[in-house]
Write an enzyme that holds these catalytic residues in place. Structure first.
Site, PDB file in Angstrom:
ATOM      1  N   HIS A 173       0.836  -1.219   0.000  1.00 25.95           N
ATOM      2  CA  HIS A 173       0.000   0.000   0.000  1.00 25.95           C
ATOM      3  C   HIS A 173       0.864   1.259   0.000  1.00 25.95           C
ATOM      4  O   HIS A 173       0.399   2.328   0.413  1.00 25.95           O
ATOM      5  CB  HIS A 173      -0.906   0.093   1.256  1.00 25.95           C
ATOM      6  CG  HIS A 173      -2.006  -0.911   1.331  1.00 25.95           C
ATOM      7  ND1 HIS A 173      -2.397  -1.513   2.501  1.00 25.95           N
ATOM      8  CD2 HIS A 173      -2.815  -1.418   0.365  1.00 25.95           C
ATOM      9  CE1 HIS A 173      -3.400  -2.345   2.258  1.00 25.95           C
ATOM     10  NE2 HIS A 173      -3.665  -2.314   0.964  1.00 25.95           N
ATOM     11  N   ARG A 217      -8.444 -11.418   5.400  1.00 28.90           N
ATOM     12  CA  ARG A 217      -7.118 -11.872   5.870  1.00 28.90           C
ATOM     13  C   ARG A 217      -7.031 -11.745   7.380  1.00 28.90           C
ATOM     14  O   ARG A 217      -7.492 -10.759   7.958  1.00 28.90           O
ATOM     15  CB  ARG A 217      -6.011 -11.017   5.230  1.00 28.90           C
ATOM     16  CG  ARG A 217      -5.865 -11.247   3.749  1.00 28.90           C
ATOM     17  CD  ARG A 217      -4.798 -10.349   3.143  1.00 28.90           C
ATOM     18  NE  ARG A 217      -5.274  -9.780   1.900  1.00 28.90           N
ATOM     19  CZ  ARG A 217      -4.829  -8.656   1.363  1.00 28.90           C
ATOM     20  NH1 ARG A 217      -3.871  -7.963   1.956  1.00 28.90           N
ATOM     21  NH2 ARG A 217      -5.327  -8.212   0.222  1.00 28.90           N
ATOM     22  N   GLU A 263      -4.646   6.250  -5.454  1.00 30.25           N
ATOM     23  CA  GLU A 263      -3.418   5.584  -5.910  1.00 30.25           C
ATOM     24  C   GLU A 263      -3.232   5.743  -7.417  1.00 30.25           C
ATOM     25  O   GLU A 263      -2.118   5.937  -7.893  1.00 30.25           O
ATOM     26  CB  GLU A 263      -3.488   4.097  -5.549  1.00 30.25           C
ATOM     27  CG  GLU A 263      -3.365   3.860  -4.053  1.00 30.25           C
ATOM     28  CD  GLU A 263      -3.914   2.516  -3.618  1.00 30.25           C
ATOM     29  OE1 GLU A 263      -5.143   2.408  -3.452  1.00 30.25           O
ATOM     30  OE2 GLU A 263      -3.123   1.582  -3.446  1.00 30.25           O
TER      31      GLU A 263
END
Ligand code: ADP
Length: 395
Positions: A179, A240, A382
């Protein structure tokens, strides 16, 4: 049309996201997503600058089919063969070799392939994307922007695992972090918001999406982060587990679970989904929790507790702290998660202003109370940073 364009590609194992930017523009001309590729449910969704959405089914489309369709459609409207100056690719793992956005040539591509062993779930798809776009636009420079690159400034004491050194020297087993593009983007935009050069700013950033990580940023550089050799370490995420006792792996092995199954359990069936047994989606869990569902309540509590514990841990990596930054789908949108997490951080000097926390309207908003260290909600982008870094390398 005379403007020049940059195409951003984020190729996942069964999906492909893209965004087309005119150079210098912050907002993409068009964004799109192809999902469930190589399955009967494959479909393609795109959105233009005015928010017009188009969606159509493309059963069994492959990555190649999908890229062809995207390029054909974009070519019609924007004449990419003349206007495209760069294609920027998100690449998940750059190992120790890449600490910044890099122009892709044969040797760089070979090195990205070498990183497959560190990211078998991610890098192969990224490479497929690069090779397909190279075929489409052989004359246009392609740039790799790595999720790991920003964290290459971490000191050795933060990135080494306490296991025999030979695993580091032989296989590159160490913490890399992910990230990076998002942590870097929100740190920069928040620095700009407070009017301080990023080189003088220190923040703790929390990127909370389906994947989640925190990062300690000292004078604009990553000095620690919660994800490790893979994106599994650290926080509780959508599916996760984040941190578990490494002894669990051997225990499950002794119960007859093989490596592939353990990997699947920890990556795809754990986290918010595993704890709640309901969903990996934070919105659904908040709704269920508010109706009294105990499993949903527990999942959110474990999520916030782990997050607060990590934020507190990151504070020791910084000599000063200009603030805590929330970002990502959950960080930007969940009033509840921000409130519950900050409530655990009172001892560190963080308290929230509940009204400001409910009223997020700008790209960067401060939400702390009058007696607190600064807390920001900062929108990540991003794709925009990938476009900017790619354009900077190619112009
Ligand atoms: P990805 O990592 O796939 O890019 P996102 O950054 O889009 O994911 O984040 C997805 C998460 O954001 C999901 O868990 C979703 O429930 C959560 N989210 C989005 N909007 C809200 C909201 N209004 N309240 C709470 N959670 C939200």
């Amino acid at each position: 049309m005379s403007s020049k364009h940059v195409l951003v590609i984020n190729c996942g194992s069964s999906s492909l996201k893209y965004a087309l930017y005119a150079i210098g523009d912050a907002t993409p001309l068009q964004t799109g997503l192809a999902e469930e590729l190589n399955s009967p449910n494959a479909r393609h969704i795109s959105k233009d600058l005015s928010g017009n959405r188009q969606s159509f089914d493309t059963p069994n489309a492959s990555h190649g089919d999908s890229i062809q369709a995207i390029v054909d459609a974009l070519n019609c409207e924007f004449n990419l063969s003349d206007s495209l100056i760069a294609v920027g690719h998100r690449v998940v793992h750059g190992g120790e070799r890449f600490n910044k956005a890099t122009l892709i040539d044969d040797s760089v591509l070979a090195e990205i392939k070498q990183c497959i062993q560190l990211a078998p779930l991610h890098n192969p798809a990224n490479i497929t994307g690069i090779e397909l776009l190279q075929k489409q636009f052989p004359e246009v420079p392609q740039v790799a922007v790595f999720d790991t690159a920003f964290h290459q400034t971490m000191p050795e004491h933060a990135y080494r695992y306490a296991i025999p050194s030979e695993f580091y020297t032989k296989y590159g087993v160490r913490r890399y972090g992910f990230h990076g593009t998002s942590h870097q983007y929100v740190a920069s935009s928040t620095a700009q918001h407070i009017g301080k050069p990023i080189e003088n700013c220190s923040f703790i950033t929390a990127h909370l999406g389906n994947g989640a990580s925190v990062c300690a940023i000292e004078n604009g550089k990553s000095v620690d982060t919660s994800m490790g050799m893979t994106p599994l370490e650290g926080l509780v995420m959508g599916t996760r587990s984040g941190d578990v006792d490494p002894g669990l792996i051997g225990f499950l092995g002794s119960q007859g679970y093989d490596c592939a199954r353990i990997d699947k359990i920890l990556n795809k069936q754990s986290g918010l989904l595993g704890l709640s047994g309901i969903s990996n989606d934070c919105r659904t869990l908040e709704e269920q929790a508010s109706k009294g569902n105990k499993e949903a309540q527990l999942a959110l509590k474990v999520f916030c507790y782990r997050l607060a514990k990590y934020i507190a841990g990151m504070r020791i990596a910084l000599t000063q702290c200009d603030g805590l930054i929330f970002t990502g789908g959950i960080g930007e949108n969940s009033v509840f998660i921000r409130k519950e997490t900050v409530a655990l951080l009172k001892g560190l000097g963080f308290t929230i202003d509940e009204e400001l926390n409910r009223d997020i309207t700008d790209n960067v908003c401060a939400i702390q109370s009058t007696v607190s260290l600064p807390i920001f909600v900062s929108r990540t982008d991003e794709e925009r940073l990938i476009a900017e870094q790619s354009a900077a390398l190619c112009s």
